[in-house]
Design a protein around this motif. Structure first.
Motif, PDB file in Angstrom:
ATOM      1  N   THR A  20       0.821  -1.206   0.000  1.00  0.00           N
ATOM      2  CA  THR A  20       0.000   0.000   0.000  1.00  0.00           C
ATOM      3  C   THR A  20       0.859   1.262   0.000  1.00  0.00           C
ATOM      4  OG1 THR A  20      -0.142   0.223   2.407  1.00  0.00           O
ATOM      5  CG2 THR A  20      -1.738  -1.255   1.339  1.00  0.00           C
ATOM      6  N   SER A  21       0.247   2.380  -0.361  1.00  0.00           N
ATOM      7  CA  SER A  21       0.963   3.654  -0.329  1.00  0.00           C
ATOM      8  C   SER A  21       1.400   4.004   1.100  1.00  0.00           C
ATOM      9  CB  SER A  21       0.093   4.767  -0.897  1.00  0.00           C
ATOM     10  OG  SER A  21      -1.146   4.842  -0.217  1.00  0.00           O
ATOM     11  N   LYS A  22       0.579   3.632   2.077  1.00  0.00           N
ATOM     12  CA  LYS A  22       0.972   3.885   3.471  1.00  0.00           C
ATOM     13  C   LYS A  22       2.176   3.037   3.864  1.00  0.00           C
ATOM     14  CE  LYS A  22      -3.423   5.509   5.393  1.00  0.00           C
ATOM     15  NZ  LYS A  22      -4.444   5.302   6.452  1.00  0.00           N
ATOM     16  N   GLU A  23       2.213   1.795   3.397  1.00  0.00           N
ATOM     17  CA  GLU A  23       3.381   0.961   3.667  1.00  0.00           C
ATOM     18  C   GLU A  23       4.626   1.531   2.984  1.00  0.00           C
ATOM     19  OE1 GLU A  23       1.997  -3.613   4.275  1.00  0.00           O
ATOM     20  OE2 GLU A  23       1.581  -2.771   2.280  1.00  0.00           O
ATOM     21  N   MET A  24       4.441   2.096   1.796  1.00  0.00           N
ATOM     22  CA  MET A  24       5.555   2.713   1.093  1.00  0.00           C
ATOM     23  C   MET A  24       6.127   3.868   1.915  1.00  0.00           C
ATOM     24  SD  MET A  24       6.683   1.946  -2.110  1.00  0.00           S
ATOM     25  CE  MET A  24       5.238   1.760  -3.158  1.00  0.00           C
ATOM     26  N   ALA A  25       5.239   4.667   2.492  1.00  0.00           N
ATOM     27  CA  ALA A  25       5.695   5.738   3.369  1.00  0.00           C
ATOM     28  C   ALA A  25       6.437   5.168   4.576  1.00  0.00           C
ATOM     29  CB  ALA A  25       4.502   6.583   3.826  1.00  0.00           C
ATOM     30  N   GLY A  26       5.968   4.013   5.069  1.00  0.00           N
ATOM     31  CA  GLY A  26       6.660   3.350   6.166  1.00  0.00           C
ATOM     32  C   GLY A  26       8.063   2.918   5.786  1.00  0.00           C
ATOM     33  N   ILE A  27       8.221   2.442   4.560  1.00  0.00           N
ATOM     34  CA  ILE A  27       9.556   2.060   4.079  1.00  0.00           C
ATOM     35  C   ILE A  27      10.480   3.267   4.108  1.00  0.00           C
ATOM     36  CG2 ILE A  27      10.886   1.237   2.090  1.00  0.00           C
ATOM     37  CD1 ILE A  27       8.370  -0.362   1.267  1.00  0.00           C
ATOM     38  N   MET A  28       9.975   4.424   3.662  1.00  0.00           N
ATOM     39  CA  MET A  28      10.803   5.628   3.659  1.00  0.00           C
ATOM     40  C   MET A  28      11.179   6.047   5.084  1.00  0.00           C
ATOM     41  SD  MET A  28      11.352   6.097   0.551  1.00  0.00           S
ATOM     42  CE  MET A  28      10.989   4.366   0.196  1.00  0.00           C
ATOM     43  N   SER A  29      10.285   5.788   6.033  1.00  0.00           N
ATOM     44  CA  SER A  29      10.611   6.090   7.427  1.00  0.00           C
ATOM     45  C   SER A  29      11.753   5.206   7.932  1.00  0.00           C
ATOM     46  CB  SER A  29       9.371   5.899   8.314  1.00  0.00           C
ATOM     47  OG  SER A  29       9.672   6.171   9.668  1.00  0.00           O
ATOM     48  N   VAL A  30      11.724   3.930   7.539  1.00  0.00           N
ATOM     49  CA  VAL A  30      12.826   3.027   7.892  1.00  0.00           C
ATOM     50  C   VAL A  30      14.116   3.487   7.230  1.00  0.00           C
ATOM     51  CG1 VAL A  30      13.697   0.669   7.720  1.00  0.00           C
ATOM     52  CG2 VAL A  30      11.290   1.066   8.273  1.00  0.00           C
ATOM     53  N   VAL A  31      14.031   3.912   5.979  1.00  0.00           N
ATOM     54  CA  VAL A  31      15.211   4.426   5.274  1.00  0.00           C
ATOM     55  C   VAL A  31      15.760   5.655   6.003  1.00  0.00           C
ATOM     56  CG1 VAL A  31      15.991   5.557   3.133  1.00  0.00           C
ATOM     57  CG2 VAL A  31      14.556   3.507   3.027  1.00  0.00           C
ATOM     58  N   LYS A  32      14.860   6.501   6.479  1.00  0.00           N
ATOM     59  CA  LYS A  32      15.298   7.687   7.232  1.00  0.00           C
ATOM     60  C   LYS A  32      16.091   7.291   8.466  1.00  0.00           C
ATOM     61  CE  LYS A  32      14.087  10.560  10.860  1.00  0.00           C
ATOM     62  NZ  LYS A  32      13.761  10.223  12.266  1.00  0.00           N
ATOM     63  N   ASP A  33      15.609   6.304   9.207  1.00  0.00           N
ATOM     64  CA  ASP A  33      16.305   5.866  10.411  1.00  0.00           C
ATOM     65  C   ASP A  33      17.609   5.147  10.089  1.00  0.00           C
ATOM     66  OD1 ASP A  33      14.293   6.913  11.961  1.00  0.00           O
ATOM     67  OD2 ASP A  33      13.257   5.005  12.255  1.00  0.00           O
ATOM     68  N   SER A  34      17.693   4.571   8.880  1.00  0.00           N
ATOM     69  CA  SER A  34      18.869   3.790   8.507  1.00  0.00           C
ATOM     70  C   SER A  34      19.965   4.633   7.866  1.00  0.00           C
ATOM     71  CB  SER A  34      18.465   2.663   7.546  1.00  0.00           C
ATOM     72  OG  SER A  34      17.470   1.832   8.119  1.00  0.00           O
ATOM     73  N   VAL A  35      19.580   5.518   6.947  1.00  0.00           N
ATOM     74  CA  VAL A  35      20.607   6.246   6.185  1.00  0.00           C
ATOM     75  C   VAL A  35      20.439   7.759   6.199  1.00  0.00           C
ATOM     76  CG1 VAL A  35      21.024   4.291   4.670  1.00  0.00           C
ATOM     77  CG2 VAL A  35      19.348   5.992   3.999  1.00  0.00           C
ATOM     78  N   GLY A  36      19.389   8.260   6.817  1.00  0.00           N
ATOM     79  CA  GLY A  36      19.284   9.708   6.956  1.00  0.00           C
ATOM     80  C   GLY A  36      18.022  10.324   6.369  1.00  0.00           C
ATOM     81  N   LYS A  37      17.648  11.464   6.941  1.00  0.00           N
ATOM     82  CA  LYS A  37      16.403  12.137   6.578  1.00  0.00           C
ATOM     83  C   LYS A  37      16.423  12.693   5.160  1.00  0.00           C
ATOM     84  CE  LYS A  37      14.553  14.449   9.856  1.00  0.00           C
ATOM     85  NZ  LYS A  37      14.337  15.499  10.891  1.00  0.00           N
ATOM     86  N   LYS A  38      17.564  13.235   4.719  1.00  0.00           N
ATOM     87  CA  LYS A  38      17.640  13.844   3.393  1.00  0.00           C
ATOM     88  C   LYS A  38      17.360  12.809   2.305  1.00  0.00           C
ATOM     89  CE  LYS A  38      20.645  16.599   0.404  1.00  0.00           C
ATOM     90  NZ  LYS A  38      21.969  17.275   0.296  1.00  0.00           N
ATOM     91  N   ILE A  39      17.987  11.648   2.433  1.00  0.00           N
ATOM     92  CA  ILE A  39      17.783  10.589   1.441  1.00  0.00           C
ATOM     93  C   ILE A  39      16.343  10.088   1.492  1.00  0.00           C
ATOM     94  CG2 ILE A  39      18.410   8.209   0.844  1.00  0.00           C
ATOM     95  CD1 ILE A  39      21.287   8.943   1.602  1.00  0.00           C
ATOM     96  N   ALA A  40      15.799   9.937   2.691  1.00  0.00           N
ATOM     97  CA  ALA A  40      14.416   9.482   2.820  1.00  0.00           C
ATOM     98  C   ALA A  40      13.448  10.495   2.208  1.00  0.00           C
ATOM     99  CB  ALA A  40      14.075   9.240   4.286  1.00  0.00           C
ATOM    100  N   ALA A  41      13.745  11.777   2.330  1.00  0.00           N
ATOM    101  CA  ALA A  41      12.887  12.798   1.736  1.00  0.00           C
ATOM    102  C   ALA A  41      12.879  12.688   0.220  1.00  0.00           C
ATOM    103  CB  ALA A  41      13.344  14.191   2.169  1.00  0.00           C
ATOM    104  N   TYR A  42      14.028  12.379  -0.374  1.00  0.00           N
ATOM    105  CA  TYR A  42      14.067  12.140  -1.822  1.00  0.00           C
ATOM    106  C   TYR A  42      13.190  10.943  -2.176  1.00  0.00           C
ATOM    107  CZ  TYR A  42      17.994  15.400  -2.449  1.00  0.00           C
ATOM    108  OH  TYR A  42      18.786  16.518  -2.503  1.00  0.00           O
TER     109      TYR A  42
END
Length: 241
Positions: free
Chosen positions: A204-226
């Motif tokens: 789902t689109s909400k799960e996709m947003a969740g993936i980006m949140s995990v990416v933020k915690d793993s590699v940083g907010k700037k990359i997750a925002a992209y």
């Protein structure tokens, strides 16, 4: 997905991408199960080669109930997107974690064994069939390509040799792939393509947003925002169809 809903989600994610400080990353993360959070974290750390973070992610994934063979399968698949050096380093890290847990007396699930492709199978056609599930449509056989064997390798190897192994579902494979590509940050066309594939198979689109949140915690907010921006583009394009 209903186009109206897609539009609402797209607008929300665009706001988050434009102002990462205001985006509710924690709320987004809760859209993923603990298992999928772990898959995304392992994929992100593996993609960028952060072995210390990856070691902790593997340990957390096993604590969250992932089987050893599921993690092996994710590591193996990601070599197609991040390269063999990352894959081999991740494999060694997983082995280290599993052995340490065994020494500590922890009993982890082994999980299902990979399936073998029956002898005589036309792997190109098998891979095309598997990819058609992901694209939710039909594909031509042997279309022209600038480097012709890119099409052959994708169909016969990635979508036959790897995707036909089972162990992980198509959704789980795409959760890992999207997280890895988002973490790399410089492969936007492929990231968007796999976001579409993930949505096609039920992520789902909400799960996709969740993936980006995990990416933020793993590699940083700037990359997750992209990554959120890429997600917003994909949702907007799908809403306009």
């Amino acid at each position: 997905m209903n186009k109206h809903i897609i539009g609402i989600v797209a607008a929300a994610t665009l706001s988050g991408a434009a102002n990462a400080e205001a985006y509710d990353w924690n709320e987004a993360r809760q859209n993923l199960t603990a298992k999928r959070q772990s898959l995304a974290a392992v994929a992100a750390f593996s993609a960028v080669g952060d072995l210390n973070g990856l070691e902790k992610a593997f340990d957390n994934a096993l604590n969250n109930g992932l089987a050893v063979n599921e993690l092996k399968e994710l590591v193996l698949q990601l070599y197609a997107y991040t390269g063999f050096p990352r894959c081999l380093n991740a494999a060694a890290t997983l082995e280290k974690v599993v052995k340490a847990r065994q020494t500590a007396g922890k009993e982890d699930l082994t999980g299902p064994e990979p399936q073998k492709i029956p002898a005589g199978t036309d792997k190109y056609e098998l891979g095309k069939k598997n990819l058609e599930v992901l694209v939710a449509g039909t594909l031509p056989s042997h279309p022209d390509a600038f480097i012709q064997d890119t099409d052959t390798f994708l169909k016969e190897h990635l979508f036959a040799d790897i995707f036909a192994r089972g162990v992980l579902t198509y959704q789980e494979r795409e959760v890992g792939t999207v997280a890895a590509l988002a973490a790399l940050a410089n492969v936007t066309p492929q990231l968007k393509a796999h976001m579409n594939l993930a949505l096609n198979v039920g992520v789902t689109s909400k799960e996709m947003a969740g993936i980006m949140s995990v990416v933020k915690d793993s590699v940083g907010k700037k990359i997750a925002a992209y990554g959120l921006k890429a997600m917003n583009d994909v949702l907007a394009e799908r809403a306009g169809k």
